[in-house]
Each structure stands twice: as C-alpha cells, then as structure tokens.
Design a protein around this motif. Structure first.
Motif, PDB file in Angstrom:
ATOM      1  N   SER A 114      47.336  41.988  30.087  1.00  8.95           N
ATOM      2  CA  SER A 114      48.674  41.386  30.081  1.00  8.95           C
ATOM      3  C   SER A 114      48.743  40.132  29.225  1.00  8.95           C
ATOM      4  O   SER A 114      49.723  39.912  28.517  1.00  8.95           O
ATOM      5  CB  SER A 114      49.101  41.063  31.505  1.00  8.95           C
ATOM      6  N   TRP A 122      38.240  43.048  44.182  1.00 11.41           N
ATOM      7  CA  TRP A 122      39.599  43.154  43.636  1.00 11.41           C
ATOM      8  C   TRP A 122      39.861  44.517  43.018  1.00 11.41           C
ATOM      9  O   TRP A 122      40.986  44.986  42.966  1.00 11.41           O
ATOM     10  CB  TRP A 122      39.758  42.054  42.588  1.00 11.41           C
ATOM     11  N   THR A 127      47.866  44.499  36.898  1.00  8.48           N
ATOM     12  CA  THR A 127      47.479  43.236  37.496  1.00  8.48           C
ATOM     13  C   THR A 127      46.625  42.451  36.516  1.00  8.48           C
ATOM     14  O   THR A 127      46.222  42.960  35.471  1.00  8.48           O
ATOM     15  CB  THR A 127      46.694  43.465  38.795  1.00  8.48           C
ATOM     16  N   SER A 139      41.988  40.748  30.873  1.00 10.95           N
ATOM     17  CA  SER A 139      43.306  41.147  31.363  1.00 10.95           C
ATOM     18  C   SER A 139      44.143  41.578  30.174  1.00 10.95           C
ATOM     19  O   SER A 139      44.301  40.796  29.221  1.00 10.95           O
ATOM     20  CB  SER A 139      44.007  39.988  32.066  1.00 10.95           C
ATOM     21  N   LYS A 144      41.449  47.800  37.592  1.00 13.18           N
ATOM     22  CA  LYS A 144      42.595  47.744  38.503  1.00 13.18           C
ATOM     23  C   LYS A 144      43.815  47.708  37.597  1.00 13.18           C
ATOM     24  O   LYS A 144      43.808  47.016  36.582  1.00 13.18           O
ATOM     25  CB  LYS A 144      42.552  46.497  39.382  1.00 13.18           C
TER      26      LYS A 144
END
Length: 124
Positions: free
Chosen positions: A54, A110, A102, A52, A99
């Motif tokens: 983030s 997902w 997110t 991820s 994706k």
C-alpha cells in the motif's frame, strides 16, 4: 486458495549472496503485506523483513539491516529477499508469509498464509 512458494535457498559460503523468491497465488497482488521470517534449529522464529504494497514501506531486523533487501514485482506476483554478505548465523529455514488488504508488521501472528520454507545454509 492462497499459496506461497519460496525458492532460492541453498548452501553458500560466508560472504556470499542468495536471492529468495516468494511466489504468491490465489489473491490479487495489489494490496498485501508480505513478511520474511526465519527459524534456525533450536531457536525461535525471527522476523527478518517485510514489505507493504500500500505504501511501499519496508522493515529490516537489526541483524540483517544493510545486508538484506526486500523487493516486489507485482506483475509477477513475487516478493524477493536479496541476501548479501551472508554469515553462518543466517543459517535457517526462511519462510514468507502474507496477509491481504493490510499493512505489514513483523509479528508472525499477524499473517494468515505461510509458505513451506526454503533452507539457507551458510558455511564458515
């Protein structure tokens, strides 16, 4: 248009290494979830790893933990999967999936975007 292109697969002997690349285009590469999945003939698709952007969190399936490493190069819009100590059971087509905006999960459903896959074959 979002595109993911995997590369780096090939034939390697057991114990060897390969580095897979997932080149992404069509979205801003600063907030994304990228997962690596694999599917061997006659077997179900398996989630291998994810990252991820983030929070930098990563995940590895138990089957690859300690041998595979996922990393990203946001400047190059690429995510890598370094695979060491390869085993014959790692033989599969490897796919990256993405994706945007997110966090990542290991759930294949997902993901919105998928690459075409790259073959990894590990000989014994």
């Amino acid at each position: 248009e979002v595109q993911l292109v995997e590369s780096g697969g090939g034939l390697v002997q057991a114990g060897g290494s390969l580095r897979l690349s997932c080149a992404a285009s069509g979205f801003t590469f600063d907030d994304y979830a990228i997962g690596w999945f694999r599917q061997a003939p006659g077997k179900e698709r398996e989630g291998v790893s994810y990252i991820s952007s983030s929070d930098g969190s990563t995940y590895y399936a138990d089957s690859v933990k300690g041998r595979f490493t996922i990393s990203s190069d946001n400047a190059k819009n690429k995510v890598y999967l370094q695979m060491n100590s390869l085993k014959p059971e790692d033989t599969a087509v490897y796919y990256c999936a993405a994706k945007t905006f997110t966090i990542a999960t290991i759930d294949a459903d997902w993901y919105d975007y998928w690459g075409q896959g790259t073959q990894v074959t590990v000989s014994s």
